[in-house]
Design an enzyme around this catalytic site. Structure first.
Site, short mmCIF file in Angstrom:
data_model
loop_
_atom_site.label_atom_id
_atom_site.label_comp_id
_atom_site.label_asym_id
_atom_site.label_seq_id
_atom_site.Cartn_x
_atom_site.Cartn_y
_atom_site.Cartn_z
N SER A 155 0.87 -1.18 0.00
CA SER A 155 0.00 0.00 0.00
C SER A 155 0.90 1.23 0.00
CB SER A 155 -0.89 0.02 1.24
OG SER A 155 -1.72 -1.11 1.27
N PRO B 28 -2.23 7.86 4.86
CA PRO B 28 -1.39 6.67 4.93
C PRO B 28 -1.90 5.48 4.10
CG PRO B 28 -2.52 7.03 7.00
CD PRO B 28 -2.81 8.22 6.14
N ARG C 228 3.42 1.31 9.83
CA ARG C 228 3.27 0.59 8.58
C ARG C 228 4.01 1.24 7.43
NH1 ARG C 228 1.23 -3.89 9.94
NH2 ARG C 228 -0.45 -3.84 11.42
N HIS C 229 4.39 2.48 7.57
CA HIS C 229 5.11 3.19 6.51
C HIS C 229 6.34 3.87 7.08
CE1 HIS C 229 2.06 2.71 3.33
NE2 HIS C 229 1.24 2.66 4.35
N THR C 230 7.14 3.10 7.80
CA THR C 230 8.32 3.69 8.42
C THR C 230 9.38 4.06 7.39
OG1 THR C 230 9.20 1.48 8.79
CG2 THR C 230 8.03 2.52 10.61
#
Length: 126
Positions: free
Chosen positions: A8, A27, A88-90
Protein backbone atom coordinates in the site's frame (compact mmCIF):
# COMPACT_ATOMS: atom_id res chain seq x y z
CA UNK A 1 3.77 -7.15 14.38
CA UNK A 2 4.87 -4.61 11.81
CA UNK A 3 4.72 -5.05 8.06
CA UNK A 4 8.08 -3.55 7.07
CA UNK A 5 7.55 -3.30 3.32
CA UNK A 6 3.86 -2.71 2.66
CA UNK A 7 2.59 -2.63 -0.90
CA UNK A 8 0.00 0.00 0.00
CA UNK A 9 1.31 3.45 -0.84
CA UNK A 10 0.55 6.59 1.10
CA UNK A 11 -0.10 9.91 -0.56
CA UNK A 12 1.38 13.21 0.51
CA UNK A 13 0.18 16.44 -1.05
CA UNK A 14 1.01 20.07 -0.63
CA UNK A 15 -1.63 21.85 1.41
CA UNK A 16 -2.93 24.42 -1.08
CA UNK A 17 -4.49 26.67 1.58
CA UNK A 18 -1.07 27.83 2.76
CA UNK A 19 2.48 26.95 1.84
CA UNK A 20 3.28 27.11 5.58
CA UNK A 21 0.67 24.47 6.48
CA UNK A 22 1.54 20.85 7.08
CA UNK A 23 1.23 18.57 4.05
CA UNK A 24 -1.93 16.53 3.57
CA UNK A 25 -0.99 12.90 4.26
CA UNK A 26 -3.16 9.83 3.71
CA UNK A 27 -1.39 6.67 4.93
CA UNK A 28 -3.78 4.42 2.90
CA UNK A 29 -3.12 1.47 5.23
CA UNK A 30 -4.26 -1.87 3.77
CA UNK A 31 -5.38 -0.35 0.44
CA UNK A 32 -3.42 -3.16 -1.18
CA UNK A 33 -5.16 -6.40 -0.13
CA UNK A 34 -1.85 -8.29 -0.06
CA UNK A 35 -0.82 -6.21 2.97
CA UNK A 36 -3.84 -7.42 4.91
CA UNK A 37 -3.22 -11.02 3.85
CA UNK A 38 0.36 -10.68 5.13
CA UNK A 39 -0.86 -9.20 8.42
CA UNK A 40 -3.28 -12.10 8.97
CA UNK A 41 -0.52 -14.60 8.12
CA UNK A 42 1.89 -12.93 10.56
CA UNK A 43 -0.64 -13.11 13.42
CA UNK A 44 -1.17 -16.82 12.73
CA UNK A 45 2.57 -17.49 12.46
CA UNK A 46 3.41 -15.69 15.71
CA UNK A 47 0.71 -17.68 17.49
CA UNK A 48 2.26 -20.93 16.24
CA UNK A 49 5.73 -19.73 17.22
CA UNK A 50 4.49 -18.84 20.74
CA UNK A 51 3.39 -22.47 21.14
CA UNK A 52 6.75 -23.93 20.06
CA UNK A 53 8.57 -25.94 22.74
CA UNK A 54 11.59 -23.65 22.36
CA UNK A 55 9.49 -20.72 23.56
CA UNK A 56 7.92 -22.44 26.60
CA UNK A 57 10.47 -21.16 29.10
CA UNK A 58 9.83 -17.59 27.92
CA UNK A 59 6.06 -17.92 28.53
CA UNK A 60 5.04 -15.59 25.68
CA UNK A 61 1.62 -14.00 26.01
CA UNK A 62 -0.41 -12.53 23.17
CA UNK A 63 -1.64 -9.07 24.06
CA UNK A 64 -2.99 -7.82 20.73
CA UNK A 65 -5.18 -8.66 18.97
CA UNK A 66 -5.82 -11.16 21.75
CA UNK A 67 -6.53 -14.87 21.82
CA UNK A 68 -10.29 -14.31 21.47
CA UNK A 69 -9.68 -12.97 17.95
CA UNK A 70 -9.47 -16.12 15.80
CA UNK A 71 -11.06 -15.96 12.34
CA UNK A 72 -9.55 -14.09 9.40
CA UNK A 73 -12.51 -11.72 9.59
CA UNK A 74 -11.88 -11.01 13.28
CA UNK A 75 -8.16 -10.46 12.64
CA UNK A 76 -9.05 -8.11 9.76
CA UNK A 77 -11.34 -6.08 12.03
CA UNK A 78 -8.70 -5.94 14.76
CA UNK A 79 -6.01 -4.93 12.27
CA UNK A 80 -8.17 -2.05 11.08
CA UNK A 81 -8.71 -0.88 14.65
CA UNK A 82 -5.18 -1.43 15.95
CA UNK A 83 -2.98 -0.47 13.02
CA UNK A 84 -0.82 2.59 13.43
CA UNK A 85 -0.07 4.12 10.02
CA UNK A 86 3.32 5.47 11.03
CA UNK A 87 4.53 1.97 11.86
CA UNK A 88 3.27 0.59 8.58
CA UNK A 89 5.11 3.19 6.51
CA UNK A 90 8.32 3.69 8.42
CA UNK A 91 10.41 3.62 5.28
CA UNK A 92 10.24 2.87 1.61
CA UNK A 93 7.24 5.04 0.77
CA UNK A 94 8.94 6.71 -2.21
CA UNK A 95 9.55 3.92 -4.65
CA UNK A 96 12.60 4.25 -6.91
CA UNK A 97 11.40 1.65 -9.40
CA UNK A 98 10.43 1.78 -13.09
CA UNK A 99 7.88 4.49 -13.86
CA UNK A 100 5.44 2.02 -15.44
CA UNK A 101 5.03 0.19 -12.10
CA UNK A 102 4.66 3.23 -9.89
CA UNK A 103 7.95 5.05 -9.56
CA UNK A 104 7.82 8.10 -7.31
CA UNK A 105 11.49 9.11 -7.29
CA UNK A 106 13.86 8.89 -10.23
CA UNK A 107 17.58 8.08 -10.16
CA UNK A 108 18.23 11.82 -9.82
CA UNK A 109 16.08 11.87 -6.62
CA UNK A 110 13.55 14.18 -8.29
CA UNK A 111 9.91 13.37 -7.57
CA UNK A 112 8.23 12.23 -10.78
CA UNK A 113 5.60 14.66 -12.03
CA UNK A 114 6.56 17.52 -9.68
CA UNK A 115 8.95 20.03 -11.19
CA UNK A 116 11.90 20.93 -8.99
CA UNK A 117 10.98 18.76 -5.97
CA UNK A 118 13.54 16.26 -4.75
CA UNK A 119 13.50 13.85 -1.83
CA UNK A 120 16.56 12.93 0.16
CA UNK A 121 15.68 10.77 3.17
CA UNK A 122 15.02 7.24 4.39
CA UNK A 123 11.69 7.05 2.55
CA UNK A 124 13.43 6.29 -0.73
CA UNK A 125 13.15 2.60 -1.43
CA UNK A 126 15.50 1.17 -4.01
Amino acid sequence: IVLQKPLSRETASINTTSSFSNPVIDPRVFTNPIDLEMDISMVKYVRTWFQAPSQASLTPVEILPGSAVQSDEEITTAAGQLSVPTLRHTLGTYAKIPLKVGRVVGPDLLVHGVQGLSVIDANIRI
